[in-house]
Design a protein around this motif. Structure first.
Motif, PDB file in Angstrom:
ATOM      1  N   ILE A  23       0.855  -1.186   0.000  1.00 54.40           N
ATOM      2  CA  ILE A  23       0.000   0.000   0.000  1.00 54.40           C
ATOM      3  C   ILE A  23       0.897   1.243   0.000  1.00 54.40           C
ATOM      4  N   VAL A  24       0.558   2.215  -0.820  1.00 48.60           N
ATOM      5  CA  VAL A  24       1.317   3.470  -0.855  1.00 48.60           C
ATOM      6  C   VAL A  24       0.415   4.603  -0.380  1.00 48.60           C
ATOM      7  N   LEU A  25       0.905   5.336   0.619  1.00 50.86           N
ATOM      8  CA  LEU A  25       0.199   6.521   1.120  1.00 50.86           C
ATOM      9  C   LEU A  25       1.041   7.718   0.705  1.00 50.86           C
ATOM     10  N   THR A  26       0.456   8.592  -0.119  1.00 54.16           N
ATOM     11  CA  THR A  26       1.216   9.758  -0.567  1.00 54.16           C
ATOM     12  C   THR A  26       0.365  11.019  -0.460  1.00 54.16           C
ATOM     13  N   GLY A  27       0.978  12.161  -0.758  1.00 55.34           N
ATOM     14  CA  GLY A  27       0.278  13.449  -0.626  1.00 55.34           C
ATOM     15  C   GLY A  27       1.291  14.495  -0.209  1.00 55.34           C
ATOM     16  N   PRO A  28       0.915  15.761  -0.256  1.00 52.97           N
ATOM     17  CA  PRO A  28       1.889  16.817   0.027  1.00 52.97           C
ATOM     18  C   PRO A  28       2.364  16.822   1.465  1.00 52.97           C
ATOM     19  N   SER A  29       3.534  17.402   1.664  1.00 53.68           N
ATOM     20  CA  SER A  29       4.097  17.519   3.009  1.00 53.68           C
ATOM     21  C   SER A  29       3.147  18.320   3.893  1.00 53.68           C
ATOM     22  N   LEU A 115       3.844   2.040   2.685  1.00 51.90           N
ATOM     23  CA  LEU A 115       4.907   3.029   2.467  1.00 51.90           C
ATOM     24  C   LEU A 115       4.276   4.403   2.554  1.00 51.90           C
ATOM     25  N   GLU A 116       4.891   5.297   3.333  1.00 52.44           N
ATOM     26  CA  GLU A 116       4.419   6.682   3.388  1.00 52.44           C
ATOM     27  C   GLU A 116       5.478   7.516   2.696  1.00 52.44           C
ATOM     28  N   ILE A 117       5.206   7.898   1.445  1.00 52.70           N
ATOM     29  CA  ILE A 117       6.267   8.480   0.616  1.00 52.70           C
ATOM     30  C   ILE A 117       5.740   9.648  -0.221  1.00 52.70           C
ATOM     31  N   GLU A 118       6.693  10.444  -0.772  1.00 53.36           N
ATOM     32  CA  GLU A 118       6.284  11.595  -1.579  1.00 53.36           C
ATOM     33  C   GLU A 118       5.971  11.162  -3.028  1.00 53.36           C
ATOM     34  N   LEU A 119       5.584  12.168  -3.820  1.00 55.72           N
ATOM     35  CA  LEU A 119       5.030  11.907  -5.153  1.00 55.72           C
ATOM     36  C   LEU A 119       5.945  11.112  -6.095  1.00 55.72           C
ATOM     37  N   GLU A 120       7.209  11.503  -6.222  1.00 55.35           N
ATOM     38  CA  GLU A 120       8.071  10.836  -7.210  1.00 55.35           C
ATOM     39  C   GLU A 120       8.273   9.364  -6.872  1.00 55.35           C
ATOM     40  N   GLY A 121       8.450   9.098  -5.586  1.00 58.23           N
ATOM     41  CA  GLY A 121       8.608   7.704  -5.156  1.00 58.23           C
ATOM     42  C   GLY A 121       7.322   6.921  -5.386  1.00 58.23           C
ATOM     43  N   ALA A 122       6.194   7.562  -5.116  1.00 58.38           N
ATOM     44  CA  ALA A 122       4.902   6.889  -5.320  1.00 58.38           C
ATOM     45  C   ALA A 122       4.704   6.566  -6.802  1.00 58.38           C
ATOM     46  N   ARG A 123       5.147   7.480  -7.646  1.00 62.30           N
ATOM     47  CA  ARG A 123       5.051   7.210  -9.099  1.00 62.30           C
ATOM     48  C   ARG A 123       5.938   6.026  -9.485  1.00 62.30           C
ATOM     49  N   GLN A 124       7.133   5.970  -8.889  1.00 63.98           N
ATOM     50  CA  GLN A 124       8.034   4.843  -9.202  1.00 63.98           C
ATOM     51  C   GLN A 124       7.395   3.518  -8.804  1.00 63.98           C
ATOM     52  N   ILE A 125       6.756   3.505  -7.625  1.00 56.78           N
ATOM     53  CA  ILE A 125       6.125   2.257  -7.173  1.00 56.78           C
ATOM     54  C   ILE A 125       4.976   1.874  -8.112  1.00 56.78           C
ATOM     55  N   LEU A 145      -3.280  23.516   4.507  1.00 62.61           N
ATOM     56  CA  LEU A 145      -2.006  22.781   4.412  1.00 62.61           C
ATOM     57  C   LEU A 145      -0.869  23.639   4.968  1.00 62.61           C
ATOM     58  N   GLU A 146      -0.845  24.886   4.552  1.00 64.04           N
ATOM     59  CA  GLU A 146       0.210  25.799   5.021  1.00 64.04           C
ATOM     60  C   GLU A 146       0.144  25.948   6.538  1.00 64.04           C
ATOM     61  N   LYS A 147      -1.077  26.070   7.045  1.00 63.94           N
ATOM     62  CA  LYS A 147      -1.252  26.221   8.493  1.00 63.94           C
ATOM     63  C   LYS A 147      -0.686  24.988   9.227  1.00 63.94           C
ATOM     64  N   ARG A 148      -0.936  23.806   8.645  1.00 59.48           N
ATOM     65  CA  ARG A 148      -0.453  22.568   9.301  1.00 59.48           C
ATOM     66  C   ARG A 148       1.067  22.471   9.274  1.00 59.48           C
ATOM     67  N   ILE A 149       1.670  22.784   8.124  1.00 56.87           N
ATOM     68  CA  ILE A 149       3.145  22.690   8.070  1.00 56.87           C
ATOM     69  C   ILE A 149       3.763  23.678   9.058  1.00 56.87           C
ATOM     70  N   ALA A 161       9.142  26.706   2.954  1.00 59.56           N
ATOM     71  CA  ALA A 161       8.916  27.324   1.638  1.00 59.56           C
ATOM     72  C   ALA A 161       9.127  26.294   0.526  1.00 59.56           C
ATOM     73  N   ARG A 162      10.150  25.478   0.631  1.00 54.80           N
ATOM     74  CA  ARG A 162      10.417  24.450  -0.385  1.00 54.80           C
ATOM     75  C   ARG A 162       9.266  23.461  -0.476  1.00 54.80           C
ATOM     76  N   ARG A 163       8.760  23.066   0.705  1.00 46.76           N
ATOM     77  CA  ARG A 163       7.686  22.073   0.758  1.00 46.76           C
ATOM     78  C   ARG A 163       6.396  22.650   0.175  1.00 46.76           C
ATOM     79  N   LEU A 164       6.123  23.917   0.497  1.00 47.52           N
ATOM     80  CA  LEU A 164       4.898  24.525  -0.039  1.00 47.52           C
ATOM     81  C   LEU A 164       5.006  24.742  -1.548  1.00 47.52           C
ATOM     82  N   ASN A 165       6.218  25.079  -2.014  1.00 50.62           N
ATOM     83  CA  ASN A 165       6.412  25.244  -3.463  1.00 50.62           C
ATOM     84  C   ASN A 165       6.096  23.967  -4.205  1.00 50.62           C
ATOM     85  N   ARG A 166       6.465  22.878  -3.605  1.00 52.18           N
ATOM     86  CA  ARG A 166       6.281  21.561  -4.244  1.00 52.18           C
ATOM     87  C   ARG A 166       4.826  21.075  -4.112  1.00 52.18           C
TER      88      ARG A 166
END
Ligand SMILES: Nc1ncnc2c1ncn2[C@@H]1O[C@H](COP(=O)(O)OP(=O)(O)OP(=O)(O)O)[C@@H](O)[C@H]1O
Ligand SMILES: Nc1nc2c(ncn2[C@@H]2O[C@H](COP(=O)(O)O)[C@@H](O)[C@H]2O)c(=O)[nH]1
Length: 199
Positions: A23-29, A115-125, A145-149, A161-166
């Motif tokens: 199982i892959v769990l993904t989504g923004p930071s 797996l709890e992973i970001e987008l590129e890794g999730a695409r690879q899987i 989302l911004e409030k949570r980060i 800032a990097r995480r929100l940009n992505r």
């Protein structure tokens, strides 16, 4: 030479009577993947959570081997060259990767592996293992989302800032995955994931 095994679909065969599922769990930071994962593991200790390797520095309270394997960039690059990762990616200036051997071993022994992973890794899987089930966690809004980060209070201003940009690009990729779940009310999102995993 490492043997690369196929990820089973979850169906059993006479040769492999108790194969598990990936199982892959993904989504923004900052969307709440880690918090959802922790709760899922508390409620369902039979799940196997794959501990990733990263070159990021530990946050206060993070434990090596429990939250991540914290390694150097040169150690990480060596493991990449040796084919030791099931997937890996660079995210917000650091490398992250899923150790291959442990995951395949757990699946072979019949476990449900998450797996709890970001987008590129999730695409690879998804590309390598189309039988894996992928779940994309969405925020109720970008401002939430911004409030949570920011509210998590564990990253530098630059890292935030990097995480929100992505994040916007990541959110736009949500439809690539099997399921999309909005983490607005936490319990509702948790119940939705549980319903998918356990019926
Ligand atoms: N449904 C929710 N409502 C409000 N706050 C939430 C909700 N879910 C999680 N949070 C909070 O949002 C913050 C970010 O959550 P978390 O660290 O789990 O995100 P993440 O997706 O794992 O981030 P990263 O990918 O950067 O590791 C935490 O402070 C967490 O308590
Ligand atoms: N591709 C991968 N992404 C991973 C892995 N382990 C974690 N992650 C993701 O990285 C970001 C940032 O994590 P953080 O702990 O620094 O906040 C987040 O989206 C994680 O889900 C991995 O093995 N591979």
């Amino acid at each position: 030479m490492m043997q690369v095994l196929p990820i089973p679909s979850g169906a059993t065969t006479p040769e492999s009577p108790s194969l598990g599922k990936l199982i892959v769990l993904t989504g923004p930071s900052g969307v709440g993947k880690g918090t959802l994962m922790q709760k899922l593991l508390q409620l369902h200790p039979e799940l196997y959570y794959s501990v990733s390797a990263t070159t990021r520095s530990p946050r206060p309270g993070e434990i090596n081997g429990q939250n991540y394997y914290f390694i150097t960039r040169s150690q990480f690059e060596k493991l990449v060259a040796q084919g030791e990762f099931l997937e890996w990616a660079e995210f917000a200036g650091n490398y992250y990767g899923t150790p291959r051997a442990a995951v395949l071993e757990q699946i072979q022994s019949g476990k449900l592996v998450i797996l709890e992973i970001e987008l590129e890794g999730a695409r690879q899987i998804r590309a390598s293992y189309p039988n894996a089930l992928s779940i994309f966690i969405l925020p109720p809004s970008f401002s939430e989302l911004e409030k949570r980060i920011r509210g998590r209070g564990q990253d530098s201003q630059e890292a935030i800032a990097r995480r929100l940009n992505r994040a916007q690009e990541e959110i736009e990729a949500a439809a690539e995955f099997d399921l999309q779940i909005v983490n607005d009310d936490f319990e509702t999102a948790l119940n939705q994931i549980e319903a998918v995993l356990f019926g």
